[in-house]
Motif scaffolding. Structure first.
Motif, PDB file in Angstrom:
ATOM      1  N   TRP A 245       0.845  -1.191   0.000  1.00  0.00           N
ATOM      2  CA  TRP A 245       0.000   0.000   0.000  1.00  0.00           C
ATOM      3  C   TRP A 245       0.881   1.242   0.000  1.00  0.00           C
ATOM      4  O   TRP A 245       2.070   1.176   0.319  1.00  0.00           O
ATOM      5  CB  TRP A 245      -0.921   0.035   1.231  1.00  0.00           C
ATOM      6  N   ALA A 277     -10.533  -3.118  -1.418  1.00  0.00           N
ATOM      7  CA  ALA A 277     -10.814  -3.386  -0.009  1.00  0.00           C
ATOM      8  C   ALA A 277      -9.647  -4.095   0.677  1.00  0.00           C
ATOM      9  O   ALA A 277      -9.303  -3.781   1.823  1.00  0.00           O
ATOM     10  CB  ALA A 277     -12.090  -4.226   0.111  1.00  0.00           C
ATOM     11  N   GLU A 278      -9.020  -5.030  -0.029  1.00  0.00           N
ATOM     12  CA  GLU A 278      -7.872  -5.730   0.552  1.00  0.00           C
ATOM     13  C   GLU A 278      -6.712  -4.778   0.805  1.00  0.00           C
ATOM     14  O   GLU A 278      -6.028  -4.847   1.837  1.00  0.00           O
ATOM     15  CB  GLU A 278      -7.439  -6.864  -0.381  1.00  0.00           C
ATOM     16  N   TRP A 281      -7.458  -2.648   3.774  1.00  0.00           N
ATOM     17  CA  TRP A 281      -7.271  -3.438   4.997  1.00  0.00           C
ATOM     18  C   TRP A 281      -5.799  -3.489   5.383  1.00  0.00           C
ATOM     19  O   TRP A 281      -5.452  -3.329   6.561  1.00  0.00           O
ATOM     20  CB  TRP A 281      -7.822  -4.848   4.791  1.00  0.00           C
ATOM     21  N   ARG A 282      -4.904  -3.694   4.425  1.00  0.00           N
ATOM     22  CA  ARG A 282      -3.467  -3.717   4.729  1.00  0.00           C
ATOM     23  C   ARG A 282      -3.021  -2.372   5.293  1.00  0.00           C
ATOM     24  O   ARG A 282      -2.205  -2.310   6.224  1.00  0.00           O
ATOM     25  CB  ARG A 282      -2.665  -4.069   3.470  1.00  0.00           C
ATOM     26  N   GLU A 284      -4.891  -0.279   6.956  1.00  0.00           N
ATOM     27  CA  GLU A 284      -5.424  -0.155   8.314  1.00  0.00           C
ATOM     28  C   GLU A 284      -4.608  -0.934   9.338  1.00  0.00           C
ATOM     29  O   GLU A 284      -4.564  -0.561  10.515  1.00  0.00           O
ATOM     30  CB  GLU A 284      -6.874  -0.637   8.352  1.00  0.00           C
ATOM     31  N   GLN A 285      -3.949  -2.010   8.918  1.00  0.00           N
ATOM     32  CA  GLN A 285      -3.127  -2.781   9.845  1.00  0.00           C
ATOM     33  C   GLN A 285      -1.864  -2.018  10.238  1.00  0.00           C
ATOM     34  O   GLN A 285      -1.283  -2.273  11.296  1.00  0.00           O
ATOM     35  CB  GLN A 285      -2.732  -4.135   9.237  1.00  0.00           C
TER      36      GLN A 285
END
Length: 366
Positions: A245, A277-278, A281-282, A284-285
Motif C-alpha cells: 500500500w 478493499a484488501e 485493509w493492509r 489499516e493494519q
C-alpha cells in the motif's frame, strides 16, 4: 490540413506530447489520439511524485537525467514550479524487512530513521507494526497537468497537429513511407512513433510490426477523509516497502492505493472493489486510521515491458517505439522525450544517456 507528415505519433499522453515538444520546429508532426481528449488514460490518472530512488538502474539514470527540467523549469512553458516538497517515508513490518533492505540497496540520499523519528513524522503509524523506516527527503510532487499542457503548447508552437478522437486503424509501409488509415482519412509519414501506452502492442500489430509482449497492469486508488485525530498537512507520502500500500495526504484527504499490479487487456480501467478493499485493509493494519468511508476511487493502467524497462528506439523500417514506461512515465519523461527526439532525428543521444541504448532498444527482445 495537409495529410502528409514527416512524423506521426500515436498517443497524446505524456510520452507522445513530450516527444512532439522535444522534436522542435522543422519536422511536420501529427499526434493521433484515440480518445476525445489528450492524456485521458495513464497520464490523466497519475498521482505522480518524483522519486529519484524509484525503479531499476536504467530508470534511476533516467530519473537523474530528468532532474534539470523538473528543478529549473522553463518559464516560457511552465509559469509555476513543476515540483513541490513532499518526501517519502518508507516503512516496513517484520515480514517486509527483506524487501525494505532490498529497496535501500543502491539508493541515494535515503535517511535511515529510528522508530521514534518515524512516529514523530507520522504519528498515526502503529508502533508495534513498525520494524524499519527510511526517509527520502528529495521526493517531490509533480504537477502533471502543467507538464503535459506546457509541452503541448510547445509542440503546437513548433507546428505539430493534435488530432483527438482519431485512432490509427491500420498502417502499411509503402515506398519508404507509412500509409496510415484513420476515421478522418489517410495520412502519410516517414516515421511512425508508437507512444500508445497500454495499446502500444496493439498499434504495432495494426502496423504489421511484431508485438513485444508489453503488459498493461491495473492499479487503483481510493480517496478517504483524513483522520480527524491527526494533522496530516505536513505528512510525507507513506509507502510500504513491501509494496502492499501507499498513502498520500492532500487537501484534508488521504489517497490510498493497494499498489496492485493486475495484468489486464488495454481498456478504460475501473476499480475492482475486492482488490481495493484488501489494500485498504493492509493500510489499516499499519496505521491507527479507521476507514469509515471511501469518497471516490479510480484505476489506471501502467504498462511494462517483460524486463520492466522502457522500450525506446526503431524496431522496424521507420517504426519507432516509445512505450513500456510502467509506473515511471511521468518522472522519466523529460529524459525519454529528449532521447527519443534525438534518435528519431538521427542525432547523438543527450549526454549520459548513450550507454542506456542497448537496455532500451526494442531489439533486445530478438
Amino acid at each position: 490540413m495537409s495529410a502528409d507528415f514527416d512524423i506521426v505519433i500515436i498517443g497524446a499522453g505524456i510520452a507522445g506530447v513530450g516527444l512532439a515538444a522535444a522534436l522542435g520546429p522543422g519536422p511536420r508532426v501529427a499526434i493521433l489520439e484515440q480518445e476525445a481528449r489528450h492524456g485521458y488514460h495513464s497520464t490523466g490518472r497519475s498521482a505522480a511524485i518524483y522519486i529519484r530512488n524509484y525503479g531499476n538502474a536504467v530508470i534511476r539514470t533516467l530519473n537523474a537525467a530528468s532532474a534539470p527540467l523538473f528543478e529549473q523549469g522553463d518559464a516560457s512553458l511552465f509559469p509555476h514550479p513543476l515540483l513541490t516538497p513532499r518526501g517519502v517515508l518508507n516503512v516496513a513490518d517484520e515480514e517486509g524487512l527483506a524487501r525494505h533492505e532490498a529497496m535501500l540497496e543502491g539508493s541515494h540520499g535515503m535517511e535511515i530513521l529510528t522508530r521514534e523519528q518515524a512516529l514523530a513524522m507520522v504519528p498515526a503509524l502503529r508502533p508495534e507494526k513498525l520494524a524499519a523506516a527510511a526517509y527520502e527527503r528529495d521526493a517531490q510532487d509533480i504537477d502533471v497537468s502543467a507538464l503535459h499542457e506546457g509541452w503541448l503548447r510547445k509542440a503546437r508552437a513548433n507546428g505539430a497537429t493534435l488530432m483527438v478522437g482519431t485512432p490509427m486503424l491500420s498502417a502499411a509501409r509503402v515506398g519508404g513511407r507509412w500509409q496510415i488509415e484513420t476515421p478522418a482519412g489517410a495520412l502519410t509519414a516517414t516515421t511512425l512513433v508508437d507512444a500508445a501506452g497500454a495499446w502500444a502492442d496493439d498499434v504495432a500489430t495494426r502496423a504489421g510490426i511484431a508485438p513485444l509482449g508489453l503488459q498493461p497492469m491495473r492499479r487503483s486508488i481510493a480517496v478517504i477523509p483524513a483522520p480527524e485525530a491527526y494533522d496530516t498537512a505536513g505528512w510525507p507520502l507513506i509507502a510500504d516497502s513491501a509494496e502492499g500500500w501507499y498513502a498520500k495526504p492532500d487537501a484534508g484527504r488521504l489517497y490510498v492505493s493497494p499498489t496492485e499490479e493486475i495484468p489486464v487487456d488495454p481498456h478504460d480501467a475501473y476499480v475492482d472493489d475486492m482488490v481495493l478493499a484488501e489494500g485498504l485493509w493492509r493500510f489499516e493494519q499499519a496505521v491507527d486510521v479507521p476507514i469509515t468511508r471511501v469518497e471516490r476511487s479510480w484505476a489506471g493502467l501502467r504498462t511494462f515491458a517483460p524486463d520492466r524497462t522502457p522500450v525506446v528506439g526503431f524496431g522496424g523500417d521507420g517504426f519507432f517505439w516509445l512505450a513500456g514506461q510502467g509506473g515511471y512515465g511521468i518522472q522519466t519523461s523529460p529524459a525519454l522525450s529528449a532521447l527519443a527526439a534525438a534518435l528519431v532525428k538521427g542525432e547523438p543521444p543527450p549526454d549520459g544517456l548513450e550507454a542506456l541504448l542497448p537496455a532500451l532498444s526494442p531489439k533486445r527482445f530478438g
